[in-house]
Design a protein around this motif. Structure first.
Motif, PDB file in Angstrom:
ATOM      1  N   ILE A 195       0.869  -1.178   0.000  1.00 62.90           N
ATOM      2  CA  ILE A 195       0.000   0.000   0.000  1.00 62.90           C
ATOM      3  C   ILE A 195       0.908   1.230   0.000  1.00 62.90           C
ATOM      4  CG2 ILE A 195      -1.797   1.265   1.245  1.00 62.90           C
ATOM      5  CD1 ILE A 195      -2.498  -1.447   2.606  1.00 62.90           C
ATOM      6  N   TRP A 196       0.721   2.091  -0.979  1.00 59.03           N
ATOM      7  CA  TRP A 196       1.520   3.308  -1.072  1.00 59.03           C
ATOM      8  C   TRP A 196       0.685   4.515  -0.666  1.00 59.03           C
ATOM      9  CZ3 TRP A 196       6.661   3.381  -1.953  1.00 59.03           C
ATOM     10  CH2 TRP A 196       7.244   2.262  -2.548  1.00 59.03           C
ATOM     11  N   GLY A 197       1.339   5.481  -0.052  1.00 62.15           N
ATOM     12  CA  GLY A 197       0.666   6.709   0.333  1.00 62.15           C
ATOM     13  C   GLY A 197       1.535   7.919   0.070  1.00 62.15           C
ATOM     14  N   ARG A 198       0.952   9.103   0.282  1.00 60.67           N
ATOM     15  CA  ARG A 198       1.670  10.370   0.161  1.00 60.67           C
ATOM     16  C   ARG A 198       1.482  11.185   1.425  1.00 60.67           C
ATOM     17  NH1 ARG A 198      -0.218  14.001  -2.138  1.00 60.67           N
ATOM     18  NH2 ARG A 198      -2.246  13.196  -2.839  1.00 60.67           N
ATOM     19  N   ALA A 199       2.517  11.870   1.835  1.00 59.60           N
ATOM     20  CA  ALA A 199       2.410  12.822   2.944  1.00 59.60           C
ATOM     21  C   ALA A 199       1.986  14.178   2.386  1.00 59.60           C
ATOM     22  CB  ALA A 199       3.750  12.945   3.663  1.00 59.60           C
ATOM     23  N   GLN A 200       1.102  14.852   3.102  1.00 59.79           N
ATOM     24  CA  GLN A 200       0.619  16.167   2.682  1.00 59.79           C
ATOM     25  C   GLN A 200       0.749  17.138   3.850  1.00 59.79           C
ATOM     26  OE1 GLN A 200      -2.771  15.025  -0.628  1.00 59.79           O
ATOM     27  NE2 GLN A 200      -3.475  15.353   1.463  1.00 59.79           N
ATOM     28  N   GLY A 201       1.577  18.153   3.677  1.00 57.23           N
ATOM     29  CA  GLY A 201       1.723  19.176   4.710  1.00 57.23           C
ATOM     30  C   GLY A 201       2.677  18.798   5.824  1.00 57.23           C
ATOM     31  N   LEU A 202       3.383  17.678   5.713  1.00 62.24           N
ATOM     32  CA  LEU A 202       4.428  17.278   6.649  1.00 62.24           C
ATOM     33  C   LEU A 202       5.404  16.394   5.903  1.00 62.24           C
ATOM     34  CD1 LEU A 202       3.194  14.526   9.133  1.00 62.24           C
ATOM     35  CD2 LEU A 202       2.203  14.917   6.897  1.00 62.24           C
ATOM     36  N   THR A 203       6.554  16.171   6.466  1.00 64.34           N
ATOM     37  CA  THR A 203       7.546  15.354   5.777  1.00 64.34           C
ATOM     38  C   THR A 203       7.150  13.888   5.814  1.00 64.34           C
ATOM     39  OG1 THR A 203       8.904  14.933   7.736  1.00 64.34           O
ATOM     40  CG2 THR A 203       9.346  16.968   6.496  1.00 64.34           C
ATOM     41  N   SER A 204       7.614  13.143   4.838  1.00 64.19           N
ATOM     42  CA  SER A 204       7.315  11.713   4.825  1.00 64.19           C
ATOM     43  C   SER A 204       7.985  11.017   6.005  1.00 64.19           C
ATOM     44  CB  SER A 204       7.770  11.085   3.500  1.00 64.19           C
ATOM     45  OG  SER A 204       9.152  11.298   3.293  1.00 64.19           O
ATOM     46  N   GLN A 205       9.134  11.565   6.464  1.00 59.60           N
ATOM     47  CA  GLN A 205       9.801  10.987   7.643  1.00 59.60           C
ATOM     48  C   GLN A 205       8.930  11.122   8.886  1.00 59.60           C
ATOM     49  OE1 GLN A 205      11.169  13.110   5.521  1.00 59.60           O
ATOM     50  NE2 GLN A 205      13.193  12.398   4.856  1.00 59.60           N
ATOM     51  N   ASP A 206       8.352  12.306   9.078  1.00 52.49           N
ATOM     52  CA  ASP A 206       7.474  12.523  10.243  1.00 52.49           C
ATOM     53  C   ASP A 206       6.220  11.652  10.143  1.00 52.49           C
ATOM     54  OD1 ASP A 206       9.218  14.346  11.338  1.00 52.49           O
ATOM     55  OD2 ASP A 206       8.121  16.118  10.641  1.00 52.49           O
ATOM     56  N   ALA A 207       5.661  11.573   8.942  1.00 55.58           N
ATOM     57  CA  ALA A 207       4.455  10.757   8.764  1.00 55.58           C
ATOM     58  C   ALA A 207       4.757   9.294   9.035  1.00 55.58           C
ATOM     59  CB  ALA A 207       3.907  10.935   7.349  1.00 55.58           C
ATOM     60  N   ALA A 208       5.891   8.796   8.509  1.00 56.54           N
ATOM     61  CA  ALA A 208       6.251   7.395   8.717  1.00 56.54           C
ATOM     62  C   ALA A 208       6.482   7.102  10.191  1.00 56.54           C
ATOM     63  CB  ALA A 208       7.500   7.056   7.907  1.00 56.54           C
ATOM     64  N   ALA A 209       7.126   8.029  10.895  1.00 54.93           N
ATOM     65  CA  ALA A 209       7.391   7.831  12.324  1.00 54.93           C
ATOM     66  C   ALA A 209       6.084   7.740  13.109  1.00 54.93           C
ATOM     67  CB  ALA A 209       8.267   8.958  12.851  1.00 54.93           C
ATOM     68  N   GLN A 210       5.133   8.609  12.794  1.00 56.12           N
ATOM     69  CA  GLN A 210       3.850   8.573  13.498  1.00 56.12           C
ATOM     70  C   GLN A 210       3.081   7.284  13.193  1.00 56.12           C
ATOM     71  OE1 GLN A 210       1.444  12.218  13.517  1.00 56.12           O
ATOM     72  NE2 GLN A 210       3.236  13.371  12.814  1.00 56.12           N
ATOM     73  N   LEU A 211       3.166   6.820  11.951  1.00 52.70           N
ATOM     74  CA  LEU A 211       2.483   5.584  11.583  1.00 52.70           C
ATOM     75  C   LEU A 211       3.147   4.369  12.228  1.00 52.70           C
ATOM     76  CD1 LEU A 211       1.886   6.427   7.827  1.00 52.70           C
ATOM     77  CD2 LEU A 211       0.112   6.217   9.572  1.00 52.70           C
ATOM     78  N   GLN A 212       4.478   4.389  12.299  1.00 54.04           N
ATOM     79  CA  GLN A 212       5.197   3.292  12.949  1.00 54.04           C
ATOM     80  C   GLN A 212       4.812   3.188  14.419  1.00 54.04           C
ATOM     81  OE1 GLN A 212       9.268   4.296  12.174  1.00 54.04           O
ATOM     82  NE2 GLN A 212       9.146   3.787   9.988  1.00 54.04           N
ATOM     83  N   ALA A 213       4.559   4.327  15.063  1.00 52.36           N
ATOM     84  CA  ALA A 213       4.153   4.323  16.469  1.00 52.36           C
ATOM     85  C   ALA A 213       2.799   3.646  16.664  1.00 52.36           C
ATOM     86  CB  ALA A 213       4.103   5.757  16.999  1.00 52.36           C
TER      87      ALA A 213
END
Length: 463
Positions: A195-213
């Protein structure tokens, strides 16, 4: 190879299907396996007879049968799609009307994909009365396509199988590719993409970190700065705050290529002529805003999105509101006349309706439900939509044509015909985002970056 033969002679209710299987379940595992098999068979036959997409049939079934828990839904969903994924092999095995063949195919699909419910798969194998030792078959490797070819040959030794069987014969007629690519394509089409996604309005690193949590297997850094790989496990998006707040959108990596090729400037005015529910519209606006932020300027650009379906445009509006994206408006196609001003836009995207052969990894049922006409009948419509939409491009503006088809009939041939009729447009070079190579017209193959397949061409209007 044409449409799939059903595992039964017609549509049946679940009770009718259970009796039609005509087997005696002797153990608890066999009884559970028989119950699953009956449901899967019912769904398979309904998809085959109605020619409706499997995901739609499955969604309707689960909505009407809320008794199924998460494990039940997973077994039913993944087993059903597995049958279609490997149907090119299964339809070569014996009499499809018999229960023994059906159970053997169910068991084989679980082995081919190393499903977690091996107790159920073993029970299916027992119900098939196959003489093959299950534990011996289970010990065979299933990592590569060659491994799987060896496994299916081991399970059904009297039948001859080829890798090419996994896609319908007509596909190779409309999508001629060299032998090396053919093997890679079959292997990709025989696996599930992430499943692929895009970050909007934040970095992909921040989005990935929040999702990993949250326990989601998210990772960033995949070719584009805003792309996120969300792994292969299903998730409830409505329980994820980043999604509810419009900070991530689900969009396949191949689809993301299109927006990157468009490369909209922050102050540009774009028209998404075949927007559907707006995935690429949102991507275009996100790219505009990101570039404005990088340049420390404001984005004065705008996007108008059009489609013939009002419900799709309503969904687009909801998604834009969720993302807090202003400057997106809709204009529905109501006739052949342009729903927007002519000679007006800096950029026009035509993501044309197509056969969707590039999405067969996610929709393995469609490769067997469709025939060659799914490709052959589209080119005239695609050329017509592209020609009419091109009138909205202003001098010096950009026209982008895209499909999720892998066939030159819907792709290169349409663009070539358009350029012959419209000499004011010329192709501009495209850099392949995954290989770095320069090309005039780009086909993204599913095996290049673990994605769907797409096609895109970028043209410039000179006058």
């Amino acid at each position: 190879m044409g449409n799939p033969s059903s595992f039964s002679s017609g549509m049946a209710s679940k009770s009718d299907t259970s009796s039609a299987l005509n087997v005696q379940a002797n153990t608890l595992a066999q009884k559970r396996a028989l119950s699953y098999a009956s449901t899967i068979k019912q769904l398979f036959d309904e998809i085959q007879s109605s020619k409706m997409p499997a995901d739609r049939i499955l969604a309707n079934y689960f909505r009407e049968h809320k008794k199924h828990g998460s494990k039940d839904r997973k077994v039913i969903r993944e087993s059903l799609f597995s049958l279609f994924r490997w149907w090119g092999w299964f339809q070569r095995v014996g009499d499809q009307q018999t229960s023994a063949v059906y159970f053997a195919c169910l068991s084989a699909s679980a082995l081919l994909e190393a499903h977690a419910w091996q107790d159920i798969a073993n029970a299916w194998h027992e119900l098939s009365q196959s003489p093959i030792d299950y534990q011996q078959a289970q010990a065979l490797a299933v990592e590569s396509l060659d491994d799987k070819l060896m496994l299916i040959q081991h399970l059904f030794p009297t039948t001859e199988f080829k890798a090419q069987d996994l896609l319908p014969d007509w596909f190779w007629q409309v999508c001629p590719i060299d032998a090396a690519q053919q093997t890679q394509l079959i292997a990709a089409m025989s696996s599930r993409p992430p499943i692929w996604g895009r970050a909007q309005g934040l970095t992909s690193q921040d989005a990935a970190a929040q999702l990993q949590a949250l326990g989601i297997e998210a990772s960033d850094g995949h070719y584009f700065s805003d792309a996120i790989n969300l792994g292969s496990k299903s998730m409830n998006l409505n329980e994820i705050s980043l999604y509810k707040d419009g900070k991530i959108e689900i969009q396949d990596l191949a689809s993301q290529v299109i927006g990157q090729i468009c490369a909209p400037e922050p102050d540009a005015h774009w028209w998404d002529a075949c927007s559907g529910a707006g995935g690429k519209t949102l991507q275009l606006r996100s790219l505009m805003l990101a570039k404005a932020a990088d340049n420390q300027t404001s984005s004065a650009g705008s996007i108008i999105s059009s489609d013939i379906r009002s419900n799709a445009l309503e969904e687009l509006t909801k998604r834009a509101q969720r993302a807090h994206f202003n400057d997106i408006s809709v204009a529905r196609w109501k006739s052949d006349a342009l729903p927007v001003p002519a000679d007006h836009f800096d950029g026009v995207l035509v993501d044309a309706p197509c056969s969707c052969t590039g999405t067969w990894r996610r929709n393995p049922d469609m490769r067997w439900l469709d025939g060659v006409e799914a490709v052959a009948d589209k080119a005239a419509l695609q050329l017509d939509i592209l020609s009419r939409s091109s009138r909205a491009v202003k001098a010096g503006g950009i026209l982008v044509y895209a499909t999720c088809s892998l066939s030159p009939i819907e792709n290169q041939d349409v663009v070539t015909a358009f350029l012959q009729q419209h000499p004011e447009f010329t192709l501009t070079p495209i850099r392949h985002p995954f290989s770095g190579e320069q090309t005039e017209m780009l086909t993204v193959w599913p095996f290049e970056a673990n994605s769907d397949g797409m096609f895109v061409a970028r043209m410039l209007r000179s006058k």
